[in-house]
Scaffold this motif. Structure first.
Motif, short mmCIF file in Angstrom:
data_model
loop_
_atom_site.label_atom_id
_atom_site.label_comp_id
_atom_site.label_asym_id
_atom_site.label_seq_id
_atom_site.Cartn_x
_atom_site.Cartn_y
_atom_site.Cartn_z
N PHE A 11 65.51 -132.87 99.93
CA PHE A 11 66.13 -134.10 100.39
C PHE A 11 67.56 -133.79 100.84
O PHE A 11 68.36 -133.25 100.06
CB PHE A 11 66.14 -135.16 99.28
N CYS A 12 67.88 -134.13 102.10
CA CYS A 12 69.18 -133.79 102.70
C CYS A 12 70.00 -135.06 102.91
O CYS A 12 69.57 -135.98 103.62
CB CYS A 12 68.97 -133.08 104.03
N LEU A 13 71.18 -135.09 102.32
CA LEU A 13 72.04 -136.27 102.33
C LEU A 13 73.19 -136.10 103.32
O LEU A 13 73.78 -135.03 103.42
CB LEU A 13 72.57 -136.53 100.93
N PRO A 14 73.53 -137.16 104.06
CA PRO A 14 74.50 -137.03 105.16
C PRO A 14 75.95 -137.05 104.72
O PRO A 14 76.30 -137.52 103.64
CB PRO A 14 74.19 -138.27 106.01
N TYR A 15 76.80 -136.53 105.59
CA TYR A 15 78.24 -136.60 105.41
C TYR A 15 78.75 -137.95 105.91
O TYR A 15 78.00 -138.74 106.50
CB TYR A 15 78.94 -135.46 106.14
N ALA A 16 80.02 -138.25 105.67
CA ALA A 16 80.61 -139.53 106.08
C ALA A 16 80.46 -139.71 107.59
O ALA A 16 80.81 -138.82 108.37
CB ALA A 16 82.08 -139.59 105.68
N GLY A 17 79.91 -140.85 107.98
CA GLY A 17 79.69 -141.14 109.39
C GLY A 17 78.46 -140.49 109.95
O GLY A 17 78.08 -140.74 111.09
N GLY A 18 77.80 -139.64 109.17
CA GLY A 18 76.63 -138.91 109.65
C GLY A 18 75.34 -139.65 109.37
O GLY A 18 75.31 -140.66 108.67
N ALA A 19 74.26 -139.12 109.94
CA ALA A 19 72.94 -139.71 109.81
C ALA A 19 71.92 -138.62 109.52
O ALA A 19 72.24 -137.43 109.52
CB ALA A 19 72.58 -140.48 111.08
N ALA A 20 70.69 -139.04 109.32
CA ALA A 20 69.61 -138.08 109.09
C ALA A 20 69.47 -137.10 110.23
O ALA A 20 69.04 -135.96 110.04
CB ALA A 20 68.29 -138.83 108.86
N ALA A 21 69.86 -137.52 111.44
CA ALA A 21 69.74 -136.66 112.61
C ALA A 21 70.55 -135.37 112.47
O ALA A 21 70.29 -134.39 113.17
CB ALA A 21 70.18 -137.41 113.86
N PHE A 44 61.41 -130.70 93.77
CA PHE A 44 62.30 -131.09 94.86
C PHE A 44 63.69 -130.53 94.61
O PHE A 44 64.02 -130.09 93.50
CB PHE A 44 62.35 -132.62 95.00
N ALA A 45 64.49 -130.52 95.66
CA ALA A 45 65.88 -130.11 95.58
C ALA A 45 66.70 -131.09 96.40
O ALA A 45 66.18 -131.83 97.25
CB ALA A 45 66.06 -128.69 96.10
N LEU A 46 68.01 -131.10 96.14
CA LEU A 46 68.92 -131.96 96.87
C LEU A 46 69.96 -131.11 97.59
O LEU A 46 70.50 -130.15 97.01
CB LEU A 46 69.64 -132.93 95.92
N PHE A 47 70.22 -131.47 98.84
CA PHE A 47 71.29 -130.83 99.62
C PHE A 47 72.17 -131.94 100.18
O PHE A 47 71.66 -132.92 100.74
CB PHE A 47 70.73 -129.99 100.77
N GLY A 48 73.47 -131.77 100.06
CA GLY A 48 74.38 -132.75 100.66
C GLY A 48 75.64 -132.08 101.15
O GLY A 48 76.19 -131.19 100.48
N HIS A 49 76.10 -132.50 102.32
CA HIS A 49 77.34 -131.95 102.87
C HIS A 49 78.44 -133.00 102.79
O HIS A 49 78.24 -134.16 103.14
CB HIS A 49 77.15 -131.53 104.33
N SER A 50 79.61 -132.58 102.31
CA SER A 50 80.79 -133.44 102.21
C SER A 50 80.46 -134.67 101.36
O SER A 50 80.11 -134.53 100.18
CB SER A 50 81.29 -133.80 103.62
N MET A 51 80.51 -135.88 101.90
CA MET A 51 80.13 -137.05 101.13
C MET A 51 78.72 -136.89 100.57
O MET A 51 78.43 -137.30 99.43
CB MET A 51 80.20 -138.32 101.97
N GLY A 52 77.83 -136.26 101.33
CA GLY A 52 76.47 -136.04 100.87
C GLY A 52 76.41 -135.18 99.62
O GLY A 52 75.51 -135.34 98.78
N GLY A 53 77.34 -134.23 99.48
CA GLY A 53 77.38 -133.41 98.28
C GLY A 53 77.69 -134.23 97.04
O GLY A 53 77.09 -134.05 95.98
N LEU A 54 78.64 -135.17 97.19
CA LEU A 54 78.97 -136.05 96.09
C LEU A 54 77.79 -136.97 95.76
O LEU A 54 77.47 -137.21 94.59
CB LEU A 54 80.21 -136.87 96.43
N LEU A 55 77.12 -137.48 96.80
CA LEU A 55 75.93 -138.31 96.58
C LEU A 55 74.85 -137.53 95.84
O LEU A 55 74.21 -138.05 94.92
CB LEU A 55 75.39 -138.83 97.91
N ALA A 56 74.62 -136.29 96.24
CA ALA A 56 73.60 -135.47 95.59
C ALA A 56 73.93 -135.25 94.11
O ALA A 56 73.05 -135.30 93.25
CB ALA A 56 73.45 -134.14 96.31
N PHE A 57 75.19 -135.00 93.84
CA PHE A 57 75.64 -134.79 92.46
C PHE A 57 75.42 -136.03 91.61
O PHE A 57 74.82 -135.98 90.53
CB PHE A 57 77.11 -134.38 92.47
N GLU A 58 75.88 -137.19 92.11
CA GLU A 58 75.75 -138.41 91.33
C GLU A 58 74.30 -138.90 91.28
O GLU A 58 73.89 -139.54 90.31
CB GLU A 58 76.67 -139.50 91.89
N LEU A 59 73.52 -138.60 92.30
CA LEU A 59 72.09 -138.93 92.26
C LEU A 59 71.41 -138.14 91.14
O LEU A 59 70.58 -138.68 90.39
CB LEU A 59 71.44 -138.62 93.60
#
Length: 256
Positions: free
Chosen positions: A27-37, A91-106
């Motif tokens: 599961f890949c989580l987006p950065y601020a302003g980013g999207a799944a794309a 499963f695994a979690l990947f997040g960049h920038s804001m997505g990294g924080l989301l992955a951690f708190e998730l």
């Protein structure tokens, strides 16, 4: 298992989020302003055992008409609700920038709920959650200041920054995402019992490489640091290297 939270961007010969062929979901989580794309190309880069599942949060992509979240905990709670039915295999979690924080708190939220935890947590271009913020807040700053910061970080296409009409549409989501980051406080909890890999850019002006070692305080199962050339958005030019590192880790952990 259809849900607006998961974008189907796999190649035609690969299974979707509910497909039976993948050994592990990423599961890949987006950065601020980013999207799944932002993770559109990853499905083709990952080997067959790894199923790339880009996450689409409200306010962007196919969910552009939905109001974005402005606080982290309600966002993570809604995300945990949405993904619970998709945690029936490793499963695994990947997040960049804001997505990294989301992955951690998730991951923390899943632990509190007694649910399955990720096999691995990948955070990228994200400051350790317990480090105090030193940058001035942007979620209520004038438009010109927000645009100047976006130009400095280099992740927003120039044609978007120069188009006032497009920026009028993008700024509310960006402000909401900045609010998610700038109102967040890290609550004291035990380190996560999940292996962690931390990616960073060697010339990232927002998250210096030296600060990334702080993630080890949150990693009860250990953390390794991977530095790649580039600034804050190094993951785009280095997508092949990032996906290879992620896939190699997961195939070594999950696939016999």
């Amino acid at each position: 298992m259809d849900t607006p939270w998961l974008a189907r961007q796999e190649p035609a010969d690969r299974a979707g989020p509910a497909g039976p062929r993948a050994a592990v979901r990423l599961f890949c989580l987006p950065y601020a302003g980013g999207a799944a794309a932002a993770y559109r190309a990853w499905g083709a880069l990952a080997p067959a055992p790894v199923q790339v599942c880009p996450v689409e949060i409200p306010g962007r992509g196919r969910r552009l008409g939905e109001p974005p979240f402005g606080r982290l905990r309600p966002l993570v709670g809604a995300l945990a609700d949405a993904l619970t039915g998709h945690l029936d295999r490793p499963f695994a979690l990947f997040g960049h920038s804001m997505g990294g924080l989301l992955a951690f708190e998730l991951t923390r939220t899943l632990r509190r709920r007694g649910l399955r935890l990720p096999e691995h947590l990948f955070v990228s271009g994200a400051a350790p959650p317990d480090e105090p913020r030193t940058r001035p807040p942007l979620h209520a700053a004038p438009d010109a200041q927000v645009k100047a910061e976006l130009r400095r970080l280099g992740g927003t296409p120039r044609h978007l920054l120069d188009d006032d009409e497009l920026m009028e549409l993008a700024l509310p989501v960006l402000r909401a995402d900045f609010s998610v980051l700038e109102t967040y406080t890290c609550r004291a909890e035990p380190p996560l019992p999940v292996p962690m890999t931390v990616f960073g850019g060697t010339t990232d002006p927002l998250v210096p490489a030296a600060s990334l070692h702080g993630w080890r305080r949150q990693a009860g199962a250990g953390a390794r640091l991977v530095l790649l050339p580039g600034g804050h958005f190094f993951l785009h030019p280095a997508a092949t290297e990032v996906v290879a590192a992620v896939s190699g880790t997961l195939c070594g952990q999950v696939v016999p």
